[in-house]
Design a protein around this motif. Structure first.
Motif, short mmCIF file in Angstrom:
data_model
loop_
_atom_site.label_atom_id
_atom_site.label_comp_id
_atom_site.label_asym_id
_atom_site.label_seq_id
_atom_site.Cartn_x
_atom_site.Cartn_y
_atom_site.Cartn_z
N THR A 1 6.40 5.05 -6.75
CA THR A 1 6.71 6.22 -5.92
C THR A 1 7.22 7.42 -6.71
O THR A 1 7.19 8.54 -6.21
CB THR A 1 7.79 5.86 -4.87
N GLU B 1 0.86 -1.18 0.00
CA GLU B 1 0.00 0.00 0.00
C GLU B 1 0.89 1.23 0.00
O GLU B 1 1.86 1.32 0.76
CB GLU B 1 -0.91 0.00 1.22
N TRP B 2 0.57 2.20 -0.87
CA TRP B 2 1.35 3.43 -0.97
C TRP B 2 0.42 4.60 -1.24
O TRP B 2 -0.35 4.56 -2.20
CB TRP B 2 2.38 3.29 -2.09
N ASN B 3 0.46 5.58 -0.35
CA ASN B 3 -0.39 6.76 -0.48
C ASN B 3 -1.86 6.41 -0.67
O ASN B 3 -2.53 6.97 -1.54
CB ASN B 3 0.11 7.66 -1.61
N GLY B 4 -2.34 5.46 0.11
CA GLY B 4 -3.75 5.10 0.10
C GLY B 4 -4.17 4.17 -1.03
O GLY B 4 -5.35 3.84 -1.15
N ARG B 5 -3.25 3.73 -1.83
CA ARG B 5 -3.56 2.83 -2.93
C ARG B 5 -2.83 1.50 -2.74
O ARG B 5 -1.67 1.49 -2.29
CB ARG B 5 -3.16 3.46 -4.25
N THR B 6 -3.50 0.40 -3.06
CA THR B 6 -2.89 -0.92 -2.94
C THR B 6 -2.35 -1.37 -4.29
O THR B 6 -3.06 -1.33 -5.30
CB THR B 6 -3.91 -1.95 -2.42
#
Length: 135
Positions: free
Chosen positions: A122, A89-94
């Motif tokens: 990223t 998960e990164w910045n609210g997204r999987t």
């Protein structure tokens, strides 16, 4: 000296060893004195492990090298097998990344390295294994 398998103690017999039995069997199995101050319980576990290795085969040399690296506090590379799915998960997204024979796939695109995948997610250079929690 190698003792024929049929003459070695059974696993059940080892579980009932007292201290003198453990010491004698340790000397026979390893050809050396055991380290001082080992408990009977610990010696039994080591003797059981050694007997199982004698019966079923020891761990591979690659596994021994990995265990030695871990024991020395050195890093151990982790290479996920093809078919493994990595989730991050990164910045609210999987993000879901599938490991393939020749690299990695994410959202229909192919990548040669996890670092390339991490950069795509990223926008910055990351260690791919570290980004996905493998390092």
């Amino acid at each position: 000296m190698t003792v024929p398998t049929e003459m070695q103690p059974t696993l059940d017999a080892i579980e009932r060893f007292d201290r003198s039995d453990c010491l004698a069997e340790w000397r026979r199995m390893f050809g050396a004195e055991p380290p001082p101050y080992l408990s009977v319980s610990f010696m039994r576990r080591v003797l059981l492990w050694k007997r199982q290795c004698d019966l079923d085969g020891d761990v591979s040399s690659n596994t021994w090298r990995t265990l030695e690296r871990i024991a020395d506090g050195r890093r151990v590379a982790s290479h996920p097998k093809p078919g493994t799915e990595l989730i991050r998960e990164w910045n609210g997204r999987t993000y879901r990344v599938r490991v393939t024979e020749h690299g990695f796939e994410m959202e229909g695109a192919r990548y040669r390295s996890l670092s390339a995948v991490a950069k795509r997610i990223t926008g910055a250079h990351w260690s791919g294994p570290r980004f996905f929690g493998l390092a």
